[in-house]
Motif scaffolding. Structure first.
Motif, mmCIF file in Angstrom:
data_model
loop_
_atom_site.group_PDB
_atom_site.id
_atom_site.type_symbol
_atom_site.label_atom_id
_atom_site.label_comp_id
_atom_site.label_asym_id
_atom_site.label_seq_id
_atom_site.Cartn_x
_atom_site.Cartn_y
_atom_site.Cartn_z
ATOM 1 N N TRP A 1 0.736 -1.327 -0.025
ATOM 2 C CA TRP A 1 0.157 0.052 0.068
ATOM 3 C C TRP A 1 0.985 1.115 -0.055
ATOM 4 N N GLN B 1 -6.851 3.751 -5.921
ATOM 5 C CA GLN B 1 -7.537 2.682 -4.968
ATOM 6 C C GLN B 1 -8.420 1.582 -5.669
ATOM 7 N N GLN C 1 3.259 7.035 9.428
ATOM 8 C CA GLN C 1 3.927 7.337 8.327
ATOM 9 C C GLN C 1 5.357 7.946 8.704
ATOM 10 N N GLU D 1 -9.488 3.570 3.631
ATOM 11 C CA GLU D 1 -9.081 4.595 3.083
ATOM 12 C C GLU D 1 -7.475 4.762 2.708
ATOM 13 N N ASN D 2 -6.627 3.810 3.326
ATOM 14 C CA ASN D 2 -5.307 4.045 3.153
ATOM 15 C C ASN D 2 -4.744 2.835 2.452
ATOM 16 N N ARG E 1 5.606 12.109 4.021
ATOM 17 C CA ARG E 1 4.984 11.787 2.838
ATOM 18 C C ARG E 1 5.506 12.684 1.720
ATOM 19 N N ARG F 1 -4.099 1.908 -0.751
ATOM 20 C CA ARG F 1 -3.701 2.510 -1.865
ATOM 21 C C ARG F 1 -2.884 2.078 -2.566
ATOM 22 N N SER G 1 1.157 3.997 2.413
ATOM 23 C CA SER G 1 -0.091 4.833 2.885
ATOM 24 C C SER G 1 -0.655 4.122 4.081
ATOM 25 N N ARG G 2 -0.577 4.722 5.133
ATOM 26 C CA ARG G 2 -1.000 4.434 6.394
ATOM 27 C C ARG G 2 -1.582 5.841 7.014
ATOM 28 N N ALA G 3 -2.061 5.711 8.410
ATOM 29 C CA ALA G 3 -2.538 6.845 9.158
ATOM 30 C C ALA G 3 -1.127 7.545 9.298
ATOM 31 N N SER G 4 -1.308 8.825 9.611
ATOM 32 C CA SER G 4 -0.331 9.954 9.706
ATOM 33 C C SER G 4 0.455 9.395 10.787
#
Length: 492
Positions: free
Chosen positions: A35, A288, A61, A295-296, A95, A298, A55-58
């Motif tokens: 992801w 996605q 990251q 949502e993450n 990011r 991706r 692509s993860r939660a803030s």
């Protein structure tokens, strides 16, 4: 400054790679496993490089990974090329990497901490890290953000670096929360300069801009691309403008990349690669898969980017292909059977029943693949317009076009365990030999071609299923599949 050509050609291969003339990622999208989001790209010493955000939660990251390839097909992963451990002021939301090389050093510009305008006590924004090699490790170059405050209402996020081959000047384009800025970089590439009029940050916000500015130059034309819409909405897309200089004005022309209900959703945050010595261009972006709801979840992908004679960009078509040249089946989900990739073929051992499915949703389609029976008397074939599928029983609703080593060609439909032959015909076949199978389904008319793409073997009218997923199926046989392509029929 003499930094070379545009942002996308950092270090050229010794010889142009004109053979890299693809229509999309021919070995399948995603082109790397995992992801990821926000792909930034460069070319260093004959290798294509992609730098991406997990692509993860803030809060999760905390590092950036890179991938390198000699041919845009076979990719080598380089993990943790930049981490928060090497950026003292960064704690999260590491990011949006964009790379460049200069004077034997390699630079990554990035965003960290996701600062908001009222976070006056929080340090964050756009940083720059440096390394001796493209794969790092990268360390913070200045010990603080390069751009750590809001200017002209632009959140300091999503940097992109552009070197103008006209005068060698370096620019940084950036901005979130519906404002875009451009600034000059000094020759050291780690400090902000000033324009001739004394300004430091110039606002260049085009219509509908949200974030993710990206700049390229082709034939003297400057192209600004950016993200529009909400990440979780149907209007999330990439649009562009053109200008005759790097400062604009940039008047929005059109969307060039947006979701396709047959292929993927959430398309955005792009960079661009030009194959050196050619006019072959690819747009890299995140998207996605259709069935993903987190949502993450991706992936990063690329497709061909074409220009019209007047320099405008044609709308990007997200194609679905897999020739398995990379040795992987990243975009496939299997149900039953033992599946692997061998010699650029998706191969399954002798099984009572098994499927490998793509996350697609085509209605009208042209579906091509190479099909061969390795052993057994079963009927390997192509599945299309599959609307339901049981992971436990491997039963499905949809159509199947199959061939058998005895020479039988079958078009049938399945209804969760009940299979109905709709039409059959015969031709001479040899076990182990590969056959090109094509299905053309337009409305309720389904046409099947085998070997001869000019003369249909079966044409049948049925309206049981109108849209659904695509895949391959094997029953009581070992089989192999290759050169898979699913596309919308060409417009008449």
């Amino acid at each position: 400054m003499g930094l070379g050509t545009s942002k996308i050609i950092r270090t050229l291969p010794a010889e142009p790679e004109a053979a890299l003339d693809y229509t999309t990622s021919e070995a399948g999208n995603p082109f790397v496993k995992g992801w990821y989001a926000d792909p930034g790209s460069a070319i260093y010493d004959g290798l294509f490089w992609v730098y991406a955000t997990p692509s993860r939660a803030s809060e999760e990251q905390t590092h950036i990974d890179a991938f390198s390839s000699p041919d845009l097909i076979n990719w080598t992963k380089h993990s943790n090329i930049l981490t928060t451990a090497n950026v003292a002021w960064a704690t999260k939301a590491l990011r949006a990497p964009t790379p460049i090389s200069w004077n034997g050093k390699y630079y990554i510009y990035f965003t960290a901490n996701d600062i908001q305008e009222d976070d006056i006590e929080v340090v964050g924004g756009i940083g720059v890290a440096v390394a001796d090699k493209p794969e790092g490790p990268y360390i913070d170059a200045i010990g603080k953000p390069l751009i750590g405050d809001y200017h002209n209402g632009a959140q300091p996020t999503d940097p992109d670096i552009f070197i103008d081959n006209t005068d060698g000047k370096a620019y940084i384009y950036y901005g979130g929360q519906s404002h875009a800025n451009v600034a000059m970089l000094n020759e050291d590439l780690i400090s902000i300069g000033t324009f001739d009029d004394g300004a430091t940050f110039k606002e260049i916000t085009p219509e509908s801009y949200v974030e993710g500015a990206s700049m390229i130059k082709r034939n003297g034309i400057y192209y600004l691309m950016w993200l529009e819409g909400r990440r979780d909405g149907p209007d999330y897309c990439v649009s562009y403008a053109i200008a005759d200089n790097p400062l604009g004005p940039f008047d929005r022309l059109a969307k060039i990349l947006h979701q396709d209900s047959a292929v993927a959703k959430g398309t955005g945050h792009n960079s661009v690669i030009q194959v050196p010595g050619t006019d072959i261009w690819y747009i890299l972006y995140h998207r996605q898969p259709l069935s993903e709801t987190k949502e993450n979840h991706r992936i990063i992908a690329y497709d061909r980017m074409y220009f019209n004679g007047d320099g405008t960009i044609q709308p990007i078509t997200m194609l679905v292909k897999d020739n398995f040249a990379d040795g992987h089946m990243l975009d496939w989900t299997t149900y039953g059977g033992e599946w692997s990739v061998e010699d650029q073929r998706l191969t399954v051992k002798n099984t009572g029943g098994g499927m490998a499915m793509l996350d697609t949703n085509f209605s009208d389609l042209v579906f091509d693949a190479i099909v061969a029976t390795i052993n057994g008397n079963g009927h390997p074939g192509l599945l299309f317009r599959v609307t339901e599928l049981s992971a436990e029983t491997h039963k499905y609703k949809g159509y199947k076009a199959a061939i058998s080593p005895t020479g039988v060609i079958t078009l049938g439909k399945a209804d969760l365990g009940t299979f109905t032959d709709l039409a059959q015909t015969r031709m001479n076949m040899v076990i182990g030999e590969e056959y090109h199978v094509r299905v053309v389904a337009i409305g309720n008319e389904i046409t099947v071609f085998v070997a001869d793409m000019d003369t249909a073997k079966i044409t049948f009218i049925d309206e049981s299923f109108t849209t659904g997923a695509n895949g391959v199926r094997v029953f009581n046989a070992a089989a192999k599949f290759g050169s898979v392509s699913v596309a919308k029929p060409p417009r008449s």
